[in-house]
Design a protein around this motif. Structure first.
Motif, short mmCIF file in Angstrom:
data_model
loop_
_atom_site.label_atom_id
_atom_site.label_comp_id
_atom_site.label_asym_id
_atom_site.label_seq_id
_atom_site.Cartn_x
_atom_site.Cartn_y
_atom_site.Cartn_z
N HIS A 28 0.84 -1.18 0.00
CA HIS A 28 0.00 0.00 0.00
C HIS A 28 0.88 1.24 0.00
O HIS A 28 1.86 1.32 0.75
CB HIS A 28 -0.91 0.02 1.23
N VAL A 29 0.51 2.20 -0.85
CA VAL A 29 1.19 3.49 -0.90
C VAL A 29 0.13 4.54 -0.61
O VAL A 29 -0.83 4.68 -1.36
CB VAL A 29 1.83 3.74 -2.28
N ASP A 30 0.29 5.25 0.51
CA ASP A 30 -0.65 6.30 0.89
C ASP A 30 0.02 7.65 0.66
O ASP A 30 1.10 7.91 1.18
CB ASP A 30 -1.05 6.17 2.36
N VAL A 31 -0.65 8.51 -0.12
CA VAL A 31 -0.10 9.82 -0.46
C VAL A 31 -1.04 10.89 0.07
O VAL A 31 -2.23 10.90 -0.27
CB VAL A 31 0.05 9.96 -1.99
N ASP A 32 -0.53 11.78 0.91
CA ASP A 32 -1.34 12.89 1.43
C ASP A 32 -1.42 13.98 0.38
O ASP A 32 -0.42 14.63 0.07
CB ASP A 32 -0.72 13.45 2.71
N ILE A 33 -2.63 14.17 -0.17
CA ILE A 33 -2.81 15.14 -1.25
C ILE A 33 -4.02 16.03 -0.99
O ILE A 33 -4.92 16.11 -1.83
CB ILE A 33 -2.94 14.44 -2.61
N PRO A 34 -4.07 16.72 0.13
CA PRO A 34 -5.23 17.58 0.38
C PRO A 34 -5.34 18.67 -0.69
O PRO A 34 -4.34 19.26 -1.09
CB PRO A 34 -4.94 18.17 1.76
N GLY A 35 -6.55 18.88 -1.15
CA GLY A 35 -6.78 19.93 -2.14
C GLY A 35 -6.50 19.52 -3.57
O GLY A 35 -6.63 20.33 -4.47
N VAL A 36 -6.14 18.26 -3.81
CA VAL A 36 -5.88 17.79 -5.18
C VAL A 36 -7.09 17.01 -5.65
O VAL A 36 -7.54 16.07 -4.98
CB VAL A 36 -4.62 16.90 -5.25
N LYS A 37 -7.63 17.39 -6.79
CA LYS A 37 -8.80 16.71 -7.35
C LYS A 37 -8.36 15.43 -8.05
O LYS A 37 -7.23 15.33 -8.55
CB LYS A 37 -9.52 17.62 -8.34
N LYS A 38 -9.28 14.45 -8.12
CA LYS A 38 -8.98 13.18 -8.78
C LYS A 38 -8.56 13.38 -10.23
O LYS A 38 -7.69 12.67 -10.73
CB LYS A 38 -10.20 12.25 -8.72
N ASP A 39 -9.18 14.36 -10.88
CA ASP A 39 -8.87 14.61 -12.30
C ASP A 39 -7.46 15.17 -12.50
O ASP A 39 -6.94 15.16 -13.61
CB ASP A 39 -9.89 15.59 -12.90
N ASP A 40 -6.86 15.68 -11.43
CA ASP A 40 -5.51 16.25 -11.52
C ASP A 40 -4.42 15.26 -11.13
O ASP A 40 -3.28 15.64 -10.95
CB ASP A 40 -5.41 17.50 -10.63
N LEU A 41 -4.78 13.98 -10.99
CA LEU A 41 -3.83 12.94 -10.63
C LEU A 41 -3.55 12.03 -11.82
O LEU A 41 -4.43 11.78 -12.65
CB LEU A 41 -4.39 12.07 -9.49
#
Length: 143
Positions: free
Chosen positions: A50-63
């Motif tokens: 499992h890789v957990d990435v803290d990305i507050p404020g990032v939309k799914k479309d921007d990943l």
């Protein structure tokens, strides 16, 4: 009158301390200018990595998650929100910008069945382990 022995190295006596202080200030300023670098936690479970990435404020479309050989790359962008300035002083401490993190996939990773979910500002990438044949213990007779 006092005589003092001249030492050209005297000027450099505190150079290391001053240089390190300067570099710390530069690193602090640089980190705020470089933009957003998400924190990543990795863990291994019984059936998957499992890789957990803290990305507050990032939309799914921007990943974007891509695999190239034995490398998995997670990239995206946290965009700057439009701010309204209502006072004489305005400061934003949240960092914005593009990011990219790459990791080597472990041996035995099931690349075909990797999944990713984003919830509450955390992206979780699940990398299943390949199912291995049950290990049989074989006894070999010594001749």
């Amino acid at each position: 009158m006092f005589l003092t022995k001249y030492s050209p190295l005297h000027e450099f006596r505190d150079f290391g301390t001053k240089f390190n202080s300067l570099m710390r200030e530069f690193e602090d300023e640089e980190s705020s200018l470089n933009g957003f670098k998400p924190v990543v936690n990795t863990r291994e479970g019984e059936f998957a990595y499992h890789v957990d990435v803290d990305i507050p404020g990032v939309k799914k479309d921007d990943l974007k998650i891509s695999i190239d050989g034995k490398m998995i790359t997670i990239s995206g962008e946290r965009k700057h929100k439009k701010e309204v300035k209502e006072a004489d002083y305005h400061r934003i401490e949240t960092s914005f910008g593009k990011f990219e993190r790459s990791f080597t996939l472990p041996d035995g990773a099931d690349v075909e069945n990797i999944t990713a979910t984003s919830k509450d500002g955390v992206l979780e990438v699940t990398i299943p382990k390949l199912k291995s044949e049950s290990k049989k213990i074989t006894n070999i007779k010594v001749k």
